[in-house]
Structure formats: C-alpha cells, structure tokens
Design a protein around this motif. Structure first.
Motif, short mmCIF file in Angstrom:
data_model
loop_
_atom_site.label_atom_id
_atom_site.label_comp_id
_atom_site.label_asym_id
_atom_site.label_seq_id
_atom_site.Cartn_x
_atom_site.Cartn_y
_atom_site.Cartn_z
N GLU A 110 37.80 27.23 40.89
CA GLU A 110 39.06 26.74 40.31
C GLU A 110 39.45 27.63 39.13
N HIS A 111 40.73 27.58 38.77
CA HIS A 111 41.18 28.38 37.62
C HIS A 111 40.37 28.01 36.37
N HIS A 112 39.83 29.00 35.71
CA HIS A 112 39.15 28.77 34.43
C HIS A 112 39.20 30.06 33.63
N PRO B 116 34.13 46.90 39.32
CA PRO B 116 32.76 46.62 39.73
C PRO B 116 32.68 46.26 41.22
N HIS B 117 31.61 46.68 41.88
CA HIS B 117 31.38 46.25 43.27
C HIS B 117 31.45 44.73 43.33
N GLY B 118 32.13 44.21 44.29
CA GLY B 118 32.27 42.75 44.41
C GLY B 118 33.73 42.35 44.33
N VAL B 119 34.56 43.16 43.66
CA VAL B 119 36.00 42.84 43.56
C VAL B 119 36.61 42.97 44.96
N SER C 4 41.60 37.44 31.42
CA SER C 4 41.11 36.15 30.92
C SER C 4 39.86 35.70 31.66
N GLY C 5 39.30 36.56 32.54
CA GLY C 5 38.11 36.19 33.29
C GLY C 5 36.83 36.60 32.58
N GLY C 6 35.71 36.46 33.29
CA GLY C 6 34.40 36.72 32.70
C GLY C 6 34.28 38.14 32.15
N ILE C 7 34.38 39.13 33.00
CA ILE C 7 34.29 40.52 32.53
C ILE C 7 35.50 40.86 31.67
N GLY C 8 36.70 40.43 32.13
CA GLY C 8 37.94 40.87 31.50
C GLY C 8 38.04 40.52 30.03
N ASP D 69 51.28 37.57 32.36
CA ASP D 69 50.65 36.63 33.30
C ASP D 69 50.75 37.24 34.70
N GLY D 70 49.62 37.67 35.22
CA GLY D 70 49.59 38.34 36.53
C GLY D 70 49.84 37.40 37.69
N ARG D 71 49.91 36.10 37.43
CA ARG D 71 50.23 35.14 38.48
C ARG D 71 51.73 34.86 38.53
N ARG D 72 52.49 35.38 37.52
CA ARG D 72 53.89 34.99 37.44
C ARG D 72 54.82 36.14 37.06
N THR E 103 25.37 39.99 31.86
CA THR E 103 25.80 40.78 33.01
C THR E 103 27.27 41.19 32.88
N ASP E 104 28.14 40.25 32.53
CA ASP E 104 29.56 40.61 32.45
C ASP E 104 29.84 41.59 31.31
N ALA E 105 29.16 41.41 30.18
CA ALA E 105 29.41 42.33 29.05
C ALA E 105 28.88 43.73 29.36
N LEU E 106 27.69 43.81 29.96
CA LEU E 106 27.14 45.13 30.28
C LEU E 106 27.96 45.79 31.39
N THR E 107 28.50 44.98 32.28
CA THR E 107 29.36 45.53 33.33
C THR E 107 30.67 46.04 32.71
N ALA E 108 31.20 45.29 31.76
CA ALA E 108 32.42 45.74 31.06
C ALA E 108 32.14 47.06 30.33
N TYR F 203 31.61 50.60 40.83
CA TYR F 203 30.33 50.82 40.14
C TYR F 203 29.60 49.50 39.96
N ASP F 204 28.35 49.60 39.52
CA ASP F 204 27.57 48.41 39.15
C ASP F 204 27.28 48.46 37.65
N GLY F 205 27.23 47.30 37.03
CA GLY F 205 26.85 47.22 35.62
C GLY F 205 25.42 47.71 35.45
N GLU F 206 25.15 48.42 34.36
CA GLU F 206 23.80 48.94 34.13
C GLU F 206 23.07 48.11 33.08
N ILE G 64 46.30 41.92 31.71
CA ILE G 64 46.91 41.11 32.77
C ILE G 64 46.01 39.90 32.96
N ALA G 65 46.47 38.76 32.44
CA ALA G 65 45.66 37.54 32.42
C ALA G 65 46.22 36.56 33.44
N SER G 66 45.54 35.41 33.59
CA SER G 66 45.95 34.42 34.58
C SER G 66 46.41 33.12 33.91
N GLY G 67 47.68 32.77 34.10
CA GLY G 67 48.22 31.50 33.59
C GLY G 67 48.56 31.57 32.11
N1 LIG Z 1 28.80 45.05 40.52
C1 LIG Z 1 28.50 44.50 39.36
O1 LIG Z 1 27.68 45.03 38.60
C2 LIG Z 1 29.18 43.23 38.96
C3 LIG Z 1 28.81 42.56 37.78
C4 LIG Z 1 29.51 41.40 37.42
C5 LIG Z 1 30.52 40.92 38.24
N2 LIG Z 1 30.83 41.60 39.38
C6 LIG Z 1 31.93 41.16 40.24
O2 LIG Z 1 33.15 41.48 39.56
C7 LIG Z 1 34.16 40.54 39.90
C8 LIG Z 1 34.77 39.96 38.62
O3 LIG Z 1 33.77 39.26 37.91
P1 LIG Z 1 34.16 38.24 36.76
O4 LIG Z 1 32.89 37.65 36.28
O5 LIG Z 1 35.05 38.87 35.78
O6 LIG Z 1 34.96 37.16 37.63
P2 LIG Z 1 36.07 36.10 37.16
O7 LIG Z 1 35.60 35.42 35.93
O8 LIG Z 1 36.40 35.29 38.36
O9 LIG Z 1 37.30 37.02 36.73
C9 LIG Z 1 38.32 37.45 37.58
C10 LIG Z 1 39.62 37.05 36.90
O10 LIG Z 1 40.73 37.62 37.55
C11 LIG Z 1 41.76 36.67 37.45
N3 LIG Z 1 42.86 36.99 38.38
C12 LIG Z 1 42.86 36.95 39.73
N4 LIG Z 1 44.09 37.30 40.18
C13 LIG Z 1 44.85 37.54 39.09
C14 LIG Z 1 46.20 37.93 38.90
N5 LIG Z 1 47.03 38.14 39.93
N6 LIG Z 1 46.65 38.09 37.64
C15 LIG Z 1 45.84 37.89 36.60
N7 LIG Z 1 44.55 37.52 36.70
C16 LIG Z 1 44.07 37.36 37.95
C17 LIG Z 1 41.08 35.35 37.73
O11 LIG Z 1 41.85 34.26 37.24
P3 LIG Z 1 42.07 32.89 38.06
O12 LIG Z 1 41.12 32.87 39.22
O13 LIG Z 1 41.81 31.82 37.07
O14 LIG Z 1 43.48 32.97 38.47
C18 LIG Z 1 39.82 35.53 36.89
O15 LIG Z 1 40.04 35.13 35.57
C19 LIG Z 1 33.47 39.49 40.80
O16 LIG Z 1 33.72 39.83 42.13
C20 LIG Z 1 32.00 39.65 40.47
O17 LIG Z 1 31.16 39.25 41.52
C21 LIG Z 1 30.19 42.73 39.75
#
Ligand SMILES: NC(=O)c1ccc[n+]([C@@H]2O[C@H](COP(=O)([O-])OP(=O)(O)OC[C@H]3O[C@@H](n4cnc5c(N)ncnc54)[C@H](OP(=O)(O)O)[C@@H]3O)[C@@H](O)[C@H]2O)c1
Length: 327
Positions: free
Chosen positions: A316-318, A255-258, A168-172, A209-212, A141-146, A273-276, A189-192
């Motif tokens: 939690e942060h991951h 993606p919808h959900g942010v 540094s997140g799932g899609i990112g 680092d988008g947190r700092r 899901t995350d790769a197809l959404t990316a 948008y939504d991942g296809e 822009i990554a986290s930590g």
């Molecule tokens: N519509 C669709 O088709 C679809 C498909 C997949 C996912 N989604 C949605 O898309 C969103 C993202 O999904 P995901 O799987 O990528 O989630 P995720 O793994 O939680 O990724 C979001 C990343 O953003 C980071 N982040 C938050 N604030 C930040 C900042 N100020 N600076 C830098 N990094 C920051 C988070 O890091 P930390 O929390 O560790 O700080 C986390 O690593 C979710 O809402 C999900 O539900 C939608």
C-alpha cells in the motif's frame, strides 16, 4: 528443572517460514538462538527493517536466483538494530552492550525477524547520530544502496543536478538527503501530496508528484539544458517520460529489482547495480549522516506478531520505510 530453563534460554521467538509462500507463511515460532563464529556478532534485536524485497525472498525467489539451498525454519530480515549480546573471538571492534545496526542479505544463520541474529562483524556498525533503534533498523540496505548509486555508479559531483525518481520511498528519501550533502541540486519525483511534503521537508530543490503532475514539463523548467543524472527506484510509463529530461551524456542508475526496468534515451548511459556493503562504505554513510540533521522516515511500526500485516502494508502507499518492533 535447570535443564528446562537452560533449554528455554537457548531458544528465541522469531517469525520463521516452514515453507516459502504468501504473507500467511510468516508464523511466530520458538527456534534456537544462532551460534556465532569467530568473526561474528550476536545482536539482541530490538527492531528490524521490512524491505521492499522481503516478499520476494518470502516467496523463495531469492534462493532460486542465488541457487542456494534454503534451510527451514527460514527467518527473513536483511536489516536490523539492537544491542550486542556477544562477540566472536576474532572481533575487537564491538563489545557486549554496544548499540548497533547491521545488514546481511539472506543470512544463512537467519535474518532480523527474530530476537537474536548472528551477523558478520564487517556488516555491523555503531548507530550513528541521533537515530532511534527503529530508524537505524530500517536504514542500512536502502542507505547503502542509495550511496552506492550516487557515488560509485553515477559519480555525482557537487553542483550537478540529480533526479530522484521515487523520492518519498525507502531508497529515495535517503538518496535525496545524501545527494544534498554531496552538493547536488535535487529534482525529486515523489508519490502523493504526503510524499511531496516529505521530499520538500528533506531539502529537495524542486518536488513534483509523479502520480499526478506533468513531470517532464517540470523537469525541463528545473533544468532547461537537461538534468545531469538520475537515480531511479520505480519503473513505468512516468519513469520513461521523466528520464527523457536527462541531458545527452548524462547518467542513470537503478538498483536491480526496479520493475519494469527503466531504459535510457539516446546518448544517456544507464546502469543497473546492487548496493554494496563494506566497513568503509558504512563508515562513509555514518559520517554523512552525522554531518547534519538526517531524517530516516519510519512510516509504520508493527509488532513481530504482525509481520504478515507489515508485508501487506508494503503493497500500500506509504512513505519511507516500515519497521518491526521486537520485544
Ligand atoms: N539491488 C539492490 O541492491 C537493492 C537494494 C534495495 C532495494 N532494491 C530494490 O529497489 C527498489 C526500490 O526500493 P525501495 O526500498 O526504495 O522501495 P519503495 O520504498 O517501494 O520505493 C519506491 C517508491 O517509488 C514510488 N513511486 C512509484 N511510482 C511512482 C511515480 N509514478 N511517481 C512517484 N513515485 C513513485 C513509490 O510510491 P508509492 O508506491 O507509495 O506510490 C515508492 O515510494 C525495489 O524494487 C527494491 O527491491 C534493490
């Protein structure tokens, strides 16, 4: 006696909800193995992805939005991987024993938090490259959404600059690598500290680092005339600041959900948008993955019994993704 063991063989262990609710609603149960239709594949699941959206589904908010009537016990899990256990009569692309990964959102026959899942063959693929079963399970899901965001929504071209917010997140972390393969210059822009290290390792051209850090200053140094496009996976004040570095005429996709939903500066297009999912897009993803070393970062793997801990870990942060291992 024979009847008892046959009855046993037709059930499976799953984490199933009797009602929507918090992480405590995730309970191990014995439920029937789903039956496949002609166009479906039965997968013996070895690992499932834990999606950022799973808690939302667990709370019953997906069925609310989609207007569907849920059936209980309800099994979560959009993403998973394992071995083909059986194929429907119309399925010729797969055979028993194939190592596959798949995604199906809100599958009415049950998700991947289970020993077996019945999935439409169109959503199934052989595992690409050297990925482990956990890496394949968390990928689709995350790769197809990316990929949908980069190619279809942003129309990213080789030589363009791209901001990945949440790199540094799932899609990112997947988007970053796919964008490099498409020839983009990536401002991540990554986290930590650990997130910055991951994005650097994955080939980002510049990482903050988008947190700092002062992201706007760094983005302006990276591209003094403005960045061409942005893929945004997290919202908030820093997102708004960062997006003011996108040039006039540039594009933003999320993606919808942010949440909170990002907004665009004047003169910049923005699209939610939504991942296809389609066999062609999955093939494209597999080809991009196989064109060089590709890292799917699994931060933590939990046992099926620990699904509620896995959901807590999402908050939690991951880095990258979280997986469930299903024995
Ligand atoms: N519509 C669709 O088709 C679809 C498909 C997949 C996912 N989604 C949605 O898309 C969103 C993202 O999904 P995901 O799987 O990528 O989630 P995720 O793994 O939680 O990724 C979001 C990343 O953003 C980071 N982040 C938050 N604030 C930040 C900042 N100020 N600076 C830098 N990094 C920051 C988070 O890091 P930390 O929390 O560790 O700080 C986390 O690593 C979710 O809402 C999900 O539900 C939608």
């Amino acid at each position: 006696m024979a009847q008892t063991s046959q009855a046993k063989a037709q059930t499976m262990r799953a984490v199933a909800l009797d009602n929507f609710g918090g992480p405590e609603a995730l309970k191990i149960q014995n439920i029937p193995i789903p039956e496949i239709d002609a166009h479906e594949v039965l997968i013996r699941v070895e690992a499932a992805g834990v999606g950022a959206w799973d808690p939302f589904e667990r709370e019953g908010r997906f069925v609310e939005i989609m207007g569907t009537k849920p059936t209980f016990p309800y099994v979560l899990g959009t993403d998973g991987a394992g071995t083909v256990a059986a194929v429907g009569t119309d399925v010729s692309r797969f055979k028993k024993g194939d190592r596959v990964y798949a995604a199906e959102l809100a599958n009415p026959k049950g998700g991947f938090y289970a020993q077996y899942a019945a999935v439409k063959a169109d959503n199934v693929s052989l595992i690409p490259g050297e990925l482990t079963v956990e890496q394949a399970a968390v990928l689709p899901t995350d790769a197809l959404t990316a990929l949908t965001g980069l190619e279809k929504v942003l129309g990213l071209k080789s030589g363009e600059s791209l901001m990945v917010f949440g790199a540094s997140g799932g899609i990112g972390h997947l988007a970053l690598q796919l964008a490099k393969r498409l020839g983009a210059d990536v401002f991540a822009i990554a986290s930590g500290d650990d997130g910055v290290q991951l994005a650097q390792k994955l080939g980002a051209d510049h990482t903050v680092d988008g947190r700092r850090d002062d992201v706007l200053n760094a983005a302006r140094e990276f591209a003094p005339d403005g960045i061409d496009a942005a893929l945004v996976t997290a919202g908030g004040a820093t997102t708004a600041q960062a997006l003011s570095a996108i040039r006039k005429g540039g594009r933003i996709a999320y993606p919808h959900g942010v949440m909170p939903e990002p907004t665009a500066p004047d003169g910049v297009e923005i699209e939610a948008y939504d991942g296809e999912f389609s066999p062609a897009l999955i093939e494209r993803l597999n080809a991009l993955i196989e064109s060089g070393p590709f890292q799917v970062h699994v931060d933590r793997t939990f046992r099926l019994e620990e699904a509620s801990d896995a959901h807590k870990a999402l908050t939690e942060h991951h880095l990258g993704k979280i997986a469930l291992r299903i024995e």
